[in-house]
Every structure is written in structure tokens, then in C-alpha cells.
Motif scaffolding. Structure first.
Motif, short mmCIF file in Angstrom:
data_model
loop_
_atom_site.label_atom_id
_atom_site.label_comp_id
_atom_site.label_asym_id
_atom_site.label_seq_id
_atom_site.Cartn_x
_atom_site.Cartn_y
_atom_site.Cartn_z
N ILE A 38 0.83 -1.20 0.00
CA ILE A 38 0.00 0.00 0.00
C ILE A 38 0.87 1.25 0.00
CG2 ILE A 38 -1.54 1.38 1.43
CD1 ILE A 38 -3.09 -1.09 2.08
N TYR A 465 -7.00 2.07 1.03
CA TYR A 465 -7.27 0.90 1.88
C TYR A 465 -7.62 -0.28 0.98
CZ TYR A 465 -9.58 -2.28 5.13
OH TYR A 465 -9.94 -3.39 5.86
N GLU A 466 -7.04 -1.44 1.27
CA GLU A 466 -7.30 -2.63 0.47
C GLU A 466 -7.40 -3.86 1.36
OE1 GLU A 466 -4.11 -2.98 -2.31
OE2 GLU A 466 -4.88 -1.44 -3.66
N ASN A 467 -8.41 -4.69 1.09
CA ASN A 467 -8.43 -6.05 1.64
C ASN A 467 -9.03 -6.98 0.59
OD1 ASN A 467 -11.23 -5.91 1.76
ND2 ASN A 467 -11.29 -5.51 3.96
N ASN A 471 -12.02 -2.31 -1.47
CA ASN A 471 -10.95 -1.37 -1.77
C ASN A 471 -11.49 0.05 -1.69
OD1 ASN A 471 -9.24 -3.52 -2.36
ND2 ASN A 471 -9.78 -3.50 -4.53
N ASP A 473 -10.14 4.19 -2.33
CA ASP A 473 -9.13 5.16 -2.73
C ASP A 473 -9.76 6.54 -2.65
OD1 ASP A 473 -7.15 6.67 -3.83
OD2 ASP A 473 -6.99 5.59 -5.71
#
Length: 650
Positions: A38, A465-467, A471, A473
């Protein structure tokens, strides 16, 4: 100057060949990644944003102007289908938006701008935007830079993609991609044809009483072909691309002149070609690129009285031949620090019936030319664990006269306790040369013009943020720009206009971008959007004389926004697109006449489609609520329209 340039390029080629002889193989050392994925993405996205690949695939049959209107913060001023579309980036004009194709400038040397309606998304693989200090590698991008690129993947096998569209007003679009992608060789050709009668119905509000009319003399046809070849060798890559297009566009009359007998059209064709050679080693790369662009434009206008007698006639021919040569180096230095360097030579040549004829020829064409030698260097790296610094310096020599030195600086700070949160601050100093039309147009050209000098300060906040299933942005930022010696065409005592360095323009504003993706079982939900507030005013003494100081520049909205939402379930999809354009002035004397203000408008578009193995079908409704609006004063725009899309792809 030319001899010195050739000497520099010869030395560069010699160094490259020496490296080739000494580096037959690339030794890949063990690399330890200390930053998170990230954080790496956060650093890469500072002052830059790439248009989503899925969005580009969905709009392959659209023009670049449509893509930017619906999915970017760039404001596009369009004359409607088949008409010119120009960009306003961060409150500046179209000539302050630099357009690069694979790193090569597309802006016309005569006009200084690009018609985005002539760029099909189909001919691009990647579109990205840069602003602030990220624009320093090239002169001219005082507002920002639009990058378009052709990127292909090796070892993909047969390439076959056929697209067909049909829509309202007898609008047809046919698109073909054919090629083969082997392990080390890619050969691909793209071809398209797009045409429309463009004869939509509209309400003519310039007549009393208002009348329902059908647009006439508005048909257009565009077609083009782009062959591409890439060859991958041991440590190098050879690329050859040729972009060729032809168009014929008839122009309808504005609303007050709808009953006049007028014939107006443009025939335009161009060929843009480049060859690129990249050589890689374990700590860097060098690229040498050579390009030749040719463009020809014929504009015709003839008007008649009601009795059929000619009133006026204009038949102009403009041709440009541009040669661009550049060498670009990237080298790792120590730890995280890298060096970037570029040298570029541009030769711009324009012949036009609107220039003074300096020599005898059959077409009464005047010829003007300009040579620009550019030097650019940059370094970036970490000055602390979570703090990155980028410094650049640029110098251009225009016809053997230095334009000066232009520095930039960018700081990126990543919050150590909040993963994905970063702050960017930047200062940039850039300039724009007068166009050849500004210098040599007859009558009115001013050879004493100075280049426009722009300075910009940016501050951005980014959160990524990413999982596995979600997501996010989010970006927002402020900017403040000051452009001195802004070139403006002003009236003279001789019944023609002349460009002068009369303006001092301030552009300040706020930008926000949001993108979210969520997956649940067989469902996928996507939302994205942009909002821009732009306040651009002329603060010069000239503007004070005409009571125009502090007023918003014409055709630049203070508020501009768009949004996109998509729902996917298995092989089905439903899309919704929203556009908002705020009120715009069409004259600095906006209080004198109601028509000098264009009201705000909102547009809604929907589409739904399904994937059937290798086939795809989609149905689109544009301007769902049949909104009546104008983007240019007295220019009619289409109401509700429909389009059906078919695709077969291997």
C-alpha cells in the motif's frame, strides 16, 4: 545548434552500445522489500492518477473527450458530437493542458491545443493524469498533463477483437483489433470507422417564439488505422507504432443563424509515427526515441443570402511537420535514490495560408518553423523513513535562446500509524511557449510575445485501503497557481485582434476523488466520482481597465463533478453515470445580457449488458432525462439517445 545536438546523441548512442557489449545478461540480485504494498502505491500515485482499466474497456468505442468528461476531474468544453472538444485542467485553458502520447507531445504547434474528440479510446491502452510538480518533465503543462500510452502483453497468443455499435441519428461505429502476441514478438493492428448523420431534434431558444428544429449540416465520418510491432530481445525492447486518421466534419449553424444558407466543414488527416529502443541493465534503463508527426487541415466556409448570392468565403489550408528526438535515462544511485535525465530536440514546421508568404509557391502558403532543445534532470528518494523527496530541473533552448531554468520540488509523507494515509506537498515552475499562430498569424501575429510563466503550489491528502473484498481510494487537495504574461488576443485600432502578454491569471481550487469496490459472493459493486472547485481570475491592469478583474474566466465552471456506479452479478452488469457542470460565463460583461450566462446542467446515462462466452452485448441510454442544455453558447446538444453495442473477443 544541430551539430551540437547530433554530437550529444552520438555520444549517448556510443555509451548505450558500450553497455550492450558489456552487459550480455541481467543479474538479478536479491531484493528486500521494506515498505508495504500500500505504501508503495501511495508513493507512485502522488500528483498522478491512472484512469481505471475496466472503465476504459467499457468506453472503447467512445472518444477521449467522453472518457474524461465522465471519469476525470478535467473539464471538457465540447461543441457536441462531431465538434471540437478541448480541455480545461485546473481552471486553465485548453492550450495549458499538455497531451503526451507515449511520452511525445501531441499539442499542435500552430494552435497549442489538442482536439480530444479526434482521439478514440480504442487507440489507447492506458490514460493517466498528472498535475503540479509531476508535469515538470515537459514544458507547457501549466494546468496539467494527459498521458495516453500503448502497452501490450507478451505471450498472449492470437488477438482478435471485433466491436460494432449502432445508435440514434444513424450513428455507426466499427472497430477491429487483429494480431498475435508471442513470447518475444507482438504484432497488432487496430482499425476503426465512426460516422453519424448527427441530425437530432432540438429547441431553438434564439427564435421568438421558440421553435422545434432538426440539426442540419452536422454529419461526420472518422476512420483510422494503427499498426504496432514490439520485439523483445535479451536486455532490450524495440517498439514501432504508426497512428493514422482521416476525418470529414460538417459544422451546423448556431441557433441565431439556423435559417442561413451556409456551408462549413473541415477535412483533417494526420500520421503520427515513432520508433523506440529501450535497453535495460540491473540498475537502470535508457530509451532512445525518434518520431515524425504530419497533419493537414483544410477549413472551408461559404455563406449565401436568401437569394443564393455569396456573402463570404474562406478556404484555408494548414500543414504541420514535427520531428521529435529524445533520449531518456533512469539510473539507481544509492539506497532508495534514483536519477532521471532526458534530452530532447523538437523541430516544428508549419505551412499555412494564414501566414505571410516568404517564398513563391502555387498554394500561397507561408512557412514558419521553430527548434527547441530541452534538458531535464530529476532525483528522488527517501530523506527519512516515511518521507520522500523529488527534485527536478528543466531548461529549454528555443531557437538558440534559453527560456530559463524551471525547478520543482515534491514531498510525500506517509503516516506511520495509519497505513495508506499520506500527505503530498509540491512546488512547480513551468512555462509555455507562444504558439506559431500567436507569433505569425496574418494579420495580428506578434513576434515579440514572451512565454507564459506559471508557478503552482499543491497540497494533497491521499488514503488507500485494500483487503480481499473491499478497496477504497480517496484523495482531496488544494492548489494555487499564478501565471504571469498570460497570452490574450485583444482588439486593436486596426479592426483585427492581436495577442499580447496582458494578463496575470490566478487559478486556485479544490479537487476530490473517491473510488470504492466491494465484492460479495457473486456480486460486485463499484462507485467512483470526482468533484472540482475552480476559481480562475484575471488580476492584471488590463482587466481592471475593463472591469474584468476578479471575475471568473469565460467557459470555466466554478463547480464540476461526475460519478459512476456499477453493479455486476455473474455475467450481467448495470451502469449509471452522472455529469454535473456548473454555471459558466461566455463574456466578461455578463451583467449586460442574459445569454452571457450558461446555466448549470446535470446529465444521467444508464447502460446494461451481458457476457455470453466470447460475445458481449450492451444497451445504452444517454441523457436519460432528455435534458435541454448548452455547453457552448447557442450550440444545440442532443437530447435522449440510444446505442447498442456488440463485441466478439478471443
Amino acid at each position: 545548434m544541430i551539430r551540437r545536438l547530433l554530437l550529444i546523441l552520438s555520444i549517448l548512442f556510443t555509451l548505450t552500445l558500450t553497455s550492450l557489449a558489456q552487459n550480455d545478461t541481467i543479474l538479478l540480485d536479491y531484493v528486500e522489500i521494506s515498505a508495504s504494498a500500500i505504501n508503495n502505491k501511495v508513493q507512485e500515485k502522488a500528483m498522478e492518477r491512472k484512469i481505471d482499466t475496466a472503465i476504459m474497456q467499457r468506453l472503447q468505442t467512445a472518444s477521449l473527450s467522453q472518457l474524461l468528461i465522465q471519469h476525470s476531474p478535467v473539464f471538457i468544453k465540447t461543441y457536441g458530437p462531431g465538434g471540437t472538444a478541448s480541455a480545461s485542467f485546473r481552471g486553465t485553458t485548453s492550450s495549458h493542458t499538455l497531451v503526451l502520447w507515449n511520452g511525445l507531445q501531441l499539442n499542435s504547434p500552430s494552435l497549442g491545443e489538442v482536439d480530444f474528440s479526434t482521439i478514440p479510446v480504442f487507440f489507447t491502452d492506458e490514460v493517466s493524469l498528472q498535475w503540479g510538480s509531476k508535469t515538470s518533465a515537459n514544458s507547457g503543462g501549466l494546468g496539467g498533463v494527459v498521458n495516453i500510452a500503448n502497452n501490450q502483453k507478451f505471450n498472449e497468443g492470437l488477438i482478435l477483437d471485433v466491436k460494432q455499435t449502432y445508435g440514434s441519428f444513424n450513428t455507426w461505429g466499427s472497430y477491429l483489433t487483429l494480431g498475435y502476441s508471442a513470447k518475444n514478438v507482438i504484432a497488432r493492428i487496430k482499425a476503426y470507422r465512426n460516422s453519424s448523420d448527427n441530425d437530432f431534434a432540438y429547441t431553438n431558444i434564439a427564435t421568438i417564439p421558440h421553435q422545434e428544429m432538426k440539426q442540419k449540416n452536422a454529419d461526420f465520418i472518422d476512420y483510422g488505422v494503427m499498426p504496432e510491432v514490439q520485439v523483445r530481445m535479451k536486455n532490450s525492447l524495440l517498439t514501432v507504432v504508426s497512428w493514422n486518421q482521416w476525418s470529414h466534419r460538417n459544422y451546423p449553424q448556431i441557433m441565431p443563424n439556423a435559417f442561413n444558407n451556409v456551408k462549413e466543414f473541415t477535412d483533417n488527416d494526420f500520421s503520427r509515427n515513432f520508433i523506440s529502443y529501450k535497453y535495460y541493465w540491473n540498475s537502470g534503463r535508457v530509451e532512445v526515441k525518434s518520431a515524425y508527426f504530419h497533419e493537414r487541415q483544410n477549413y472551408f466556409l461559404e455563406s449565401y443570402t436568401s437569394n443564393g448570392n455569396p456573402v463570404s468565403q474562406m478556404n484555408t489550408l494548414n500543414k504541420s511537420d514535427v520531428f521529435r528526438q529524445l533520449a531518456d535515462l533512469q539510473q539507481d544511485l544509492f539506497k532508495s535514490w534514483k536519477l532521471y535525465a532526458k534530452i530532447q530536440w523538437d523541430s516544428e514546421n508549419v505551412t499555412s495560408t494564414d501566414y505571410d508568404n516568404d517564398y513563391d509557391n502555387d498554394y500561397d502558403l507561408g512557412r514558419k518553423k521553430r527548434n527547441i532543445l530541452s534538458f531535464y534532470a530529476a532525483v528522488d528518494g527517501k530523506i527519512y523513513r516515511d518521507l520522500d523527496l523529488r527534485l527536478t530541473l528543466r531548461n529549454d533552448i528555443v531557437d538558440e535562446k534559453s527560456a530559463g531554468f524551471f525547478p520543482t520540488a515534491t514531498l510525500v509523507y506517509r503516516m506511520p500509524f495509519v497505513k495508506g494515509l499520506s500527505f503530498n506537498a509540491g512546488y512547480s515552475h513551468n512555462y509555455r511557449n507562444p504558439t506559431l499562430n500567436d507569433l505569425y498569424w496574418n494579420p495580428g501575429g506578434n513576434e515579440n510575445l514572451k512565454g507564459e510563466d506559471g508557478k503552482t503550489v499543491d497540497f494533497d491528502i491521499n488514503y488507500l485501503y485494500e483487503n480481499v473484498n473491499f478497496n477504497l481510494d480517496f484523495r482531496t487537495g488544494l492548489y494555487y497557481s499564478k501565471v504571469n504574461d498570460w497570452i490574450q488576443w485583444v482588439p486593436t485600432n486596426y479592426r483585427y485582434w492581436m495577442p499580447r502578454n496582458v494578463s496575470k491569471v490566478l487559478a486556485r481550487g479544490l479537487e476530490a476523488h473517491l473510488k470504492m469496490n466491494y465484492r460479495y459472493a457473486l456480486w460486485t459493486f463499484s462507485i467512483s466520482g470526482n468533484y472540482v472547485y475552480s476559481h480562475t481570475t484575471d488580476e492584471s491592469e488590463y482587466a481592471q481597465q475593463y472591469d474584468a478583474d476578479g471575475k471568473q474566466l469565460i467557459y470555466i465552471p466554478r463547480h464540476h463533478a461526475n460519478a459512476f456506479a456499477e453493479v455486476r452479478w455473474k455475467t450481467w452488469n448495470l451502469n449509471y453515470t452522472f455529469e454535473f457542470t456548473g454555471e459558466r460565463k461566455t463574456s466578461m460583461n455578463d451583467d449586460d445580457f442574459f445569454a452571457y450566462q450558461l446555466p448549470a446542467y446535470m446529465l444521467h446515462h444508464v447502460s446494461f449488458g451481458k457476457q455470453l462466452n466470447r460475445f458481449r452485448i450492451e444497451f445504452k441510454i444517454n441523457n436519460l432525462l432528455n435534458t435541454d442544455y448548452q455547453t457552448i453558447l447557442w450550440r444545440a446538444m442532443p437530447g435522449r439517445s440510444y446505442e447498442i453495442y456488440f463485441e466478439f473477443k478471443i
